[in-house]
Motif scaffolding. Structure first.
Motif, PDB file in Angstrom:
ATOM      1  N   ILE A 184       0.686  -1.072  -0.164  1.00 24.02           N
ATOM      2  CA  ILE A 184       0.128  -0.068   0.003  1.00 24.02           C
ATOM      3  C   ILE A 184       0.842   1.282   0.004  1.00 24.02           C
ATOM      4  O   ILE A 184       0.686   2.302  -0.925  1.00 24.02           O
ATOM      5  N   GLY A 185       1.859   1.337   0.874  1.00 27.22           N
ATOM      6  CA  GLY A 185       2.504   2.481   0.992  1.00 27.22           C
ATOM      7  C   GLY A 185       3.682   2.584   0.028  1.00 27.22           C
ATOM      8  O   GLY A 185       3.710   3.701  -0.984  1.00 27.22           O
ATOM      9  N   ALA A 186       4.339   1.537  -0.244  1.00 30.85           N
ATOM     10  CA  ALA A 186       5.502   1.953  -1.131  1.00 30.85           C
ATOM     11  C   ALA A 186       5.047   1.452  -2.670  1.00 30.85           C
ATOM     12  O   ALA A 186       5.676   2.037  -3.710  1.00 30.85           O
ATOM     13  N   GLY A 187       4.018   0.739  -2.965  1.00 28.64           N
ATOM     14  CA  GLY A 187       3.406   0.284  -4.148  1.00 28.64           C
ATOM     15  C   GLY A 187       2.285   1.143  -4.591  1.00 28.64           C
ATOM     16  O   GLY A 187       2.342   2.274  -5.309  1.00 28.64           O
ATOM     17  N   LEU A 188       0.984   0.962  -4.038  1.00 30.35           N
ATOM     18  CA  LEU A 188      -0.141   1.933  -4.319  1.00 30.35           C
ATOM     19  C   LEU A 188       0.026   3.291  -3.931  1.00 30.35           C
ATOM     20  O   LEU A 188      -0.413   4.070  -4.727  1.00 30.35           O
ATOM     21  N   GLY A 189       0.755   3.397  -2.840  1.00 31.47           N
ATOM     22  CA  GLY A 189       1.157   4.862  -2.321  1.00 31.47           C
ATOM     23  C   GLY A 189       1.676   5.828  -3.479  1.00 31.47           C
ATOM     24  O   GLY A 189       1.755   6.957  -3.399  1.00 31.47           O
ATOM     25  N   THR A 190       2.542   5.111  -4.119  1.00 32.00           N
ATOM     26  CA  THR A 190       3.265   5.902  -5.083  1.00 32.00           C
ATOM     27  C   THR A 190       2.315   6.618  -6.221  1.00 32.00           C
ATOM     28  O   THR A 190       2.754   7.321  -6.873  1.00 32.00           O
ATOM     29  N   LEU A 191       1.191   6.156  -6.314  1.00 33.57           N
ATOM     30  CA  LEU A 191       0.168   6.775  -7.370  1.00 33.57           C
ATOM     31  C   LEU A 191      -0.298   7.797  -6.964  1.00 33.57           C
ATOM     32  O   LEU A 191      -1.275   8.450  -7.509  1.00 33.57           O
ATOM     33  N   VAL A 192      -0.382   8.284  -5.663  1.00 32.31           N
ATOM     34  CA  VAL A 192      -1.034   9.331  -4.829  1.00 32.31           C
ATOM     35  C   VAL A 192      -0.293  10.482  -5.158  1.00 32.31           C
ATOM     36  O   VAL A 192       0.990  10.531  -4.980  1.00 32.31           O
ATOM     37  N   GLN A 193      -0.860  11.479  -5.919  1.00 32.65           N
ATOM     38  CA  GLN A 193      -0.413  12.853  -6.401  1.00 32.65           C
ATOM     39  C   GLN A 193      -0.373  13.640  -5.311  1.00 32.65           C
ATOM     40  O   GLN A 193      -1.002  13.998  -4.509  1.00 32.65           O
ATOM     41  N   GLY A 194       1.257  13.945  -5.004  1.00 36.18           N
ATOM     42  CA  GLY A 194       1.469  14.937  -4.097  1.00 36.18           C
ATOM     43  C   GLY A 194       1.444  14.238  -2.645  1.00 36.18           C
ATOM     44  O   GLY A 194       1.508  13.206  -2.116  1.00 36.18           O
ATOM     45  N   ASP A 195       1.798  15.284  -1.611  1.00 35.84           N
ATOM     46  CA  ASP A 195       1.732  14.886  -0.471  1.00 35.84           C
ATOM     47  C   ASP A 195       0.321  14.835   0.356  1.00 35.84           C
ATOM     48  O   ASP A 195      -0.641  15.353  -0.355  1.00 35.84           O
ATOM     49  N   VAL A 196       0.456  14.028   1.461  1.00 38.77           N
ATOM     50  CA  VAL A 196      -1.034  14.022   2.270  1.00 38.77           C
ATOM     51  C   VAL A 196      -0.706  14.761   3.536  1.00 38.77           C
ATOM     52  O   VAL A 196       0.147  14.352   4.218  1.00 38.77           O
ATOM     53  N   GLU A 197      -1.391  15.943   3.697  1.00 35.38           N
ATOM     54  CA  GLU A 197      -0.924  16.731   5.017  1.00 35.38           C
ATOM     55  C   GLU A 197       0.468  17.326   5.345  1.00 35.38           C
ATOM     56  O   GLU A 197       0.988  17.292   6.120  1.00 35.38           O
ATOM     57  N   GLY A 198       1.000  17.447   3.933  1.00 33.84           N
ATOM     58  CA  GLY A 198       2.352  17.903   3.958  1.00 33.84           C
ATOM     59  C   GLY A 198       3.698  16.988   3.907  1.00 33.84           C
ATOM     60  O   GLY A 198       4.559  17.353   4.097  1.00 33.84           O
ATOM     61  N   VAL A 199       3.143  15.614   4.134  1.00 38.72           N
ATOM     62  CA  VAL A 199       4.105  14.596   4.213  1.00 38.72           C
ATOM     63  C   VAL A 199       3.774  13.644   2.955  1.00 38.72           C
ATOM     64  O   VAL A 199       2.886  13.334   2.474  1.00 38.72           O
TER      65      VAL A 199
END
Length: 250
Positions: free
Chosen positions: A34-49
């Motif tokens: 989720i973090g290193a895989g799917l999370g890489t598809l999240v555009q930009g930061d979440v709450e600045g991180v």
């Protein structure tokens, strides 16, 4: 209390190896997928991180919460019903309150061990700035699990049919797991749902773990979260003393 706790420890020695492997494998695979895989598809930061830094503390809190429900809910209901462990215990000089305390102490240990494994995996991903930060997050996650565990145990000792436990897990625990700020900020929810999430224990635990992990914790919010979770734990113990006595002294 101590004899009851020792009993659960003796039982645990038969299965600790398998649960230790699961405790390490689950967070490792989850953070990778989720973090290193799917999370890489999240555009930009979440709450600045970065998303992984946002996600991991929330999942840690949610895992502690979920594990506490399983151990305190199904564990207590099984001990009282199918296995009749409690009925055997109170035939000794142990009181219902001591039986409850010993089992809850063991549940707390299980939550702590599971959270420790998760924190170690997070440390391997470089998600902590110092040992002190990791220790604070570990304690916060343990509190996040212990607080609802006492309430769940107080209720579960009265449960005679396991489908009720499954129903609560499916329709109460899982929605909290998904919407209490574990995977995304609750500020993205509609206002009525935001207010509901803020009133639930998992949001307090997730926000506490995340703020400590990210170094954004303030004295006021940290005190609020700890006070809420601590009060919930105490309330569960007080209620449990009544329900355990009522159920076991029949």
């Amino acid at each position: 209390m101590l004899p009851a706790f020792v009993y659960w420890l003796f039982r645990y020695r038969r299965t600790w190896q398998s649960t230790a492997v699961v405790s390490i494998a689950n967070p490792l695979l989850f953070l990778l997928a989720i973090g290193a895989g799917l999370g890489t598809l999240v555009q930009g930061d979440v709450e600045g991180v970065p998303y992984l830094r946002f996600l991991a503390p929330g999942v840690l809190a949610a895992a502690a919460f979920q594990n506490a429900f399983i151990d305190a809910g199904f564990g207590v209901a099984t001990a009282r019903g199918r296995e009749r462990v409690y009925q055997t215990a109170i035939a000794t000089p142990l009181s219902p309150g001591e039986v409850m305390a010993g089992h809850l102490l063991f549940v707390g240990l299980r939550v702590f061990v599971g959270a420790l494994a998760f924190v170690v995996v997070m440390a391997c991903f470089g998600l902590f700035s110092s040992f002190g930060t990791a220790l604070a997050v570990l304690l916060a996650a343990t509190l996040t699990g212990i607080a609802p565990a006492t309430v769940v145990a107080a209720w579960a000792v009265t449960v005679t049919d396991f489908p009720r436990l499954n129903t609560v897990f499916r329709f109460v625990v899982m929605p909290m797991y998904l919407f209490s700020g574990t995977f995304f900020s609750v500020e993205q929810l509609p206002d009525p749902l935001q207010s509901l999430m803020y009133a639930l224990p998992l949001w307090h635990g997730a926000d506490l773990c995340r703020s400590l992990a990210l170094g954004t914790a303030t004295l006021g919010t940290t005190t609020l979260h700890i006070a809420y979770l601590g009060a919930l734990a105490v309330a569960g113990v007080l209620i449990g003393r009544v329900t355990f006595r009522k159920v076991l002294y029949v």
